[in-house]
Design a protein around this motif. Structure first.
Motif, short mmCIF file in Angstrom:
data_model
loop_
_atom_site.label_atom_id
_atom_site.label_comp_id
_atom_site.label_asym_id
_atom_site.label_seq_id
_atom_site.Cartn_x
_atom_site.Cartn_y
_atom_site.Cartn_z
N LEU A 192 -11.10 56.67 7.03
CA LEU A 192 -11.92 57.68 7.69
C LEU A 192 -13.27 57.09 8.12
O LEU A 192 -13.75 57.35 9.23
CB LEU A 192 -12.13 58.87 6.75
N LYS A 234 -13.64 57.19 12.03
CA LYS A 234 -14.48 58.27 12.52
C LYS A 234 -15.95 57.84 12.63
O LYS A 234 -16.67 58.31 13.50
CB LYS A 234 -14.36 59.48 11.58
N TYR A 261 -15.67 66.79 5.56
CA TYR A 261 -16.83 66.20 6.25
C TYR A 261 -17.92 67.27 6.34
O TYR A 261 -17.71 68.32 6.96
CB TYR A 261 -16.42 65.73 7.65
#
Ligand SMILES: [Zn+2]
Length: 249
Positions: A138, A142, A69
């Motif tokens: 993800l 997230k 990330y």
């Protein structure tokens, strides 16, 4: 809609995904061998995206499923992400993500609502470990993405026409996926042709991405060796192609 070949005024050629262009949310491309080499990736991207070279971050790929990330460009300025990762993701508009290819499948991700972009490198290992599905998880967990808002491009790679594999690869898919038979065609004893595009498409569809959001290029690197580099066709070429993506301001 599919992948379309483009060219700039200096004959630098690259593919774009029509659905991504239509969203008007991103600059993106998959490079070719026309106007590109391993030394001009940053220069070409800078030109084509009108962005500083220091805003580009490259992956350091290891055929795994780790995803990096990028939340802050200051650390990575035109450099390689320090950890071994086969996926990159960001929500920042000043960052260009770049991953490398020479037959493996490039996956492009765009959440058009929450404005999240990501790239993933899926060879047979990354595919069998479902790096694409991991990226969707993800994005959902997230970044609060709804799979219905995620658009995906499955880019040029070695196709089912040319990608012959042995029993070890066949067995890995057989062990992990009930739909494995749809992915293989056999022509010789203990040899199969594997369709990595379809494998990734099914895995992404199973994560809730609508079929209409998934664009498969159907462009084989080995069959189109005049335009694209192919590791197999060229007996282990060191030349690479890249995926690049950046959110528009
Ligand atoms: Zn082919």
């Amino acid at each position: 809609m599919g992948f379309r070949l483009m060219s700039n005024n200096e004959n630098i050629q690259y593919y774009v995904i029509e659905s991504f262009n239509k969203s008007n949310k991103v600059d993106h491309l998959f490079s070719t061998r026309i106007g590109w080499n391993n030394n001009n990736f940053s220069k070409n991207i800078s030109k084509l995206f009108n962005v500083k070279e220091e805003n580009i971050v490259f992956s350091n790929q290891v055929h795994g499923t780790n995803i990096g990330y990028i939340k802050d460009i200051e650390k990575y300025k035109n450099e390689i992400f320090p950890k071994g990762v086969d996926g990159l993701i960001t929500d920042r508009k000043d960052i260009v993500l770049v991953t490398y290819y020479a037959d493996c499948v490039p996956l492009f991700f765009l959440d058009i609502k929450n404005e999240i972009i990501a790239l993933a490198h899926a060879g047979w290992r990354g595919t069998v470990k479902n790096i694409g599905g991991k990226m969707v998880d993800l994005m959902v967990n997230k970044f609060n993405s709804n799979p219905k808002n995620i658009f995906i491009g499955i880019g040029p790679s070695i196709g089912p026409c040319c990608y012959e594999v042995g029993e070890n690869v066949y067995n890995e898919f057989k062990k992990n996926y009930s739909f494995y038979e749809e992915l293989f065609v056999t022509k010789k004893v203990n040899k199969w042709y594997l369709n990595l595009w379809e494998a990734n498409r099914i895995l992404l569809y199973n994560k809730g991405i609508p079929n209409g959001n998934i664009t498969v290029s159907n462009i084989c690197t080995s069959c189109n060796n005049d335009k694209l580099y192919s590791y197999r066709k060229e007996n282990g070429t060191q030349n690479r192609m890249i995926s690049a993506i950046k959110l528009k301001h």
